[in-house]
Enzyme design. Structure first.
Site, PDB file in Angstrom:
ATOM      1  N   GLN A 290     117.375  48.179  -5.129  1.00 45.91           N
ATOM      2  CA  GLN A 290     116.644  47.663  -6.276  1.00 45.91           C
ATOM      3  C   GLN A 290     116.003  48.806  -7.051  1.00 45.91           C
ATOM      4  O   GLN A 290     116.007  49.960  -6.612  1.00 45.91           O
ATOM      5  CB  GLN A 290     115.553  46.701  -5.795  1.00 45.91           C
ATOM      6  N   HIS A 322      97.129  38.116  -0.302  1.00 49.38           N
ATOM      7  CA  HIS A 322      97.539  38.466   1.059  1.00 49.38           C
ATOM      8  C   HIS A 322      96.619  37.886   2.124  1.00 49.38           C
ATOM      9  O   HIS A 322      97.074  37.527   3.217  1.00 49.38           O
ATOM     10  CB  HIS A 322      97.649  39.984   1.185  1.00 49.38           C
ATOM     11  N   GLU A 363     112.338  45.155   6.425  1.00 45.53           N
ATOM     12  CA  GLU A 363     112.450  45.391   4.983  1.00 45.53           C
ATOM     13  C   GLU A 363     113.836  45.958   4.712  1.00 45.53           C
ATOM     14  O   GLU A 363     114.268  46.922   5.347  1.00 45.53           O
ATOM     15  CB  GLU A 363     111.371  46.362   4.513  1.00 45.53           C
ATOM     16  N   ASP A 397     118.747  43.868   6.840  1.00 45.21           N
ATOM     17  CA  ASP A 397     118.750  42.544   6.232  1.00 45.21           C
ATOM     18  C   ASP A 397     118.109  41.564   7.214  1.00 45.21           C
ATOM     19  O   ASP A 397     118.502  41.486   8.386  1.00 45.21           O
ATOM     20  CB  ASP A 397     120.186  42.121   5.926  1.00 45.21           C
ATOM     21  N   ASP A 416     106.538  37.294   3.554  1.00 46.09           N
ATOM     22  CA  ASP A 416     106.002  37.775   2.273  1.00 46.09           C
ATOM     23  C   ASP A 416     107.170  38.266   1.434  1.00 46.09           C
ATOM     24  O   ASP A 416     107.363  39.466   1.236  1.00 46.09           O
ATOM     25  CB  ASP A 416     104.996  38.896   2.540  1.00 46.09           C
TER      26      ASP A 416
END
Length: 559
Positions: A290, A322, A363, A397, A416
């Protein structure tokens, strides 16, 4: 009406020597008349098919470029791909019909089509990004400018690509007459192989090494050079001197414009980025996953993180988001915690509970976790959470990783993740994914899910709720008001330019037994969330319930 020159019979060799010595400008050859080539017919046929190959590759790059950039700027890649593909295929039919009138002037017509296509296709990414950057925040119809422009570019490029086939068919028949079936087979074989090369070159070469803007401009340059070389080199004797000079001048202008744009691409991208994100861009990088942009943290401006143009958080009120996401899930056993999402802010809240023994972070973008660990502003905001020995980061992933995670590994899972309406993340809001999360939870484990803004998109929120329930979990919905200061924290804003910040954030607490959003009395008290505010948020959320919604699955996403 009888043509002035009858088509040459099959098998008759065309003249490929020089033109006559009269010095008079050649007239356009009649349809079907053999071309006066400077090379042998076999060589000429090979050169035409090579031109078909390159032009097909360029055409598919333009198509993929529009899909990729529109998905980034507008979102919802499925919709953008559907719009681009359907409009472009329709326009190709229009282009084929329009090109019927140009077959008598096939050489000059093809050269003109390629020059226009190179300019339009090569500059499409830059123009689309410019409209998004400088007019996207004006509101009204201007906010939808990129959508209208996307359709316009798809239409124009499709018409030009569609016009290529009849003209190339005419040219290849002028080189050497053959039966229509054989000519079509040769033409489309070169076209499809070229499309394959272009389709593979875009994601594996152009996008990672050149970027979207320079990659499109370079493709346009190649398109213009090959189109001009084919016509002016192979079919120049079929055009008048005036037509040759016009075509040469047009291509020179196109190449000059594309070259100038390529030289200025970096400066343009910086200016557009400042127009989108403001003048205080601290970090801007394109990872394998990204685009990551970090702004603020200078002159008192709050830090903000954007992923692919969408606001991930704003430091002015991220704590409110959060704390509401994490602390209700931590009421109960929480020795082992899994966090999905890598900016470190949810991890910061988890680590406030001192009896946490293990925190795993999944992540997909390792560059984001590196930024969260080493950037001074972001690491200070997450209170150096990744420096804690209890935290382990896995770059993977999430769906694939959880399939190999042992059953009952975690007491708490914090999801999140980006908004469920973003197509790339839809599978992480599916029934199958929640089934994996249910499996890795302990029998009394709890799952906290960010489910998008409740007030603005209630159907999306309650679809997430229905999906969790379909996976065998009981849910407790609640919401937290945003501060209303403009840029809201949390991954809910669709773009950095235009649109409006959500008025609230919606969350779902899920477990095998009916959960309740409450705070752990033995834990440090959150700064912005109280037991009373959670109760009010749960009551307000329950009043918006939409019943009997179907769950979202991998094969039938409903966001």
């Amino acid at each position: 009406m009888i043509e002035p020159h009858a088509p040459a019979p099959p098998g008759s060799p065309p003249s490929w020597g020089g033109s006559g010595g009269s010095g008079t400008p050649p007239l356009p050859p009649a349809r079907g008349a053999p071309a006066r080539l400077p090379v042998r017919p076999a060589t000429g046929r090979f050169l035409v098919l090579a031109g078909v190959f390159v032009c097909a590759a360029c055409g598919l790059v333009y198509e993929l470029e529009l899909v990729a950039l529109a998905s980034y700027l507008i979102g919802d890649s499925v919709t953008q791909a559907s719009v681009v593909l359907s409009v472009m295929v329709f326009a190709m039919g229009l282009g084929s019909l329009a090109a019927k009138r140009l077959r008598r002037f096939a050489a000059a017509g093809f050269g003109a089509v390629e020059a226009v296509l190179a300019l339009v296709g090569g500059s499409s990414a830059m123009v689309l990004y410019a409209v998004f950057a400088w007019t996207g925040g004006w509101g009204g119809l201007w906010a939808d400018g990129p959508r209208f422009l996307l359709v316009g570019f798809s239409l124009v490029i499709g018409v030009l690509i569609g016009a290529e086939v009849p003209l190339l068919m005419e040219l290849i028949q002028r080189v050497r007459r053959q039966d229509a079936g054989g000519a079509v087979a040769d033409l489309f074989a070169a076209d499809y192989v070229g499309a394959l090369v272009g389709g593979l070159a875009f994601p594996f070469v152009l996008l990672p090494f050149l970027g979207q803007l320079t990659g499109a401009l370079l493709t346009g340059t190649v398109n213009a050079v090959v189109g001009a070389a084919l016509v002016l080199g192979l079919f120049r004797r079929d055009m008048s001197r005036r037509a040759r000079w016009l075509l040469l001048t047009a291509n020179a202008v196109v190449l000059a414009l594309l070259a100038t744009a390529t030289v200025l691409a970096d400066d343009f991208e910086r200016a557009a980025r400042h127009a989108v994100y403001g003048q205080d861009v601290r970090v801007a990088l394109r990872t394998d996953v990204q685009e990551v942009v970090l702004t603020g943290d200078t002159d008192g401006r709050p830090l903000a993180l954007f992923l692919d143009g969408r606001l991930r958080f704003g430091a002015d009120d991220e704590r409110r988001y959060h704390e509401a996401l994490v602390h209700p899930a931590m009421s109960g056993a929480h020795a082992s915690v899994l966090v999905l999402g890598g900016d470190g802010l949810a991890v910061r809240e988890v680590l406030r509970h001192r009896d946490v023994r293990r925190v795993d972070v999944i992540e997909s973008d390792p560059e984001l976790t590196r930024l969260a660990r080493h950037d001074p502003g972001l690491s200070a905001l997450n209170e150096h959470a990744y420096g804690d020995a209890r935290v382990r980061v896995v770059a993977a992933d999430a769906f694939r990783r959880l399939r190999t995670t042992p059953t009952g590994t975690y007491d708490v899972v914090i999801s999140d993740l980006p908004d469920p309406g973003i197509t790339a993340g839809t599978k992480l809001y599916s029934q199958e994914f929640y089934g994996l999360l249910r499996r890795v939870l302990t029998p009394d484990g709890r799952l906290a899910v960010h489910a998008g803004p409740l007030t603005d998109r209630p159907r999306t929120f309650w679809t997430v709720d229905a999906t969790l329930r379909a996976a065998g979990l009981r849910t407790a919905p609640y919401r937290v008001d945003a501060t209303g200061t403009g840029d809201a924290s949390g991954p809910d804003r669709t773009t950095a330019a235009g649109g409006h910040a959500p008025r609230d954030w919606g969350f779902l607490l899920a477990a095998r037994t009916p959960p309740g959003p409450r705070l752990d009395p033995a834990a440090p008290r959150p700064r912005t969330v109280t037991a009373e505010s959670l109760a009010r948020g749960a009551h307000a959320a329950s009043r918006t319930r939409i019943a009997d919604l179907p769950p979202s699955t991998l094969v039938h996403p409903r966001y």
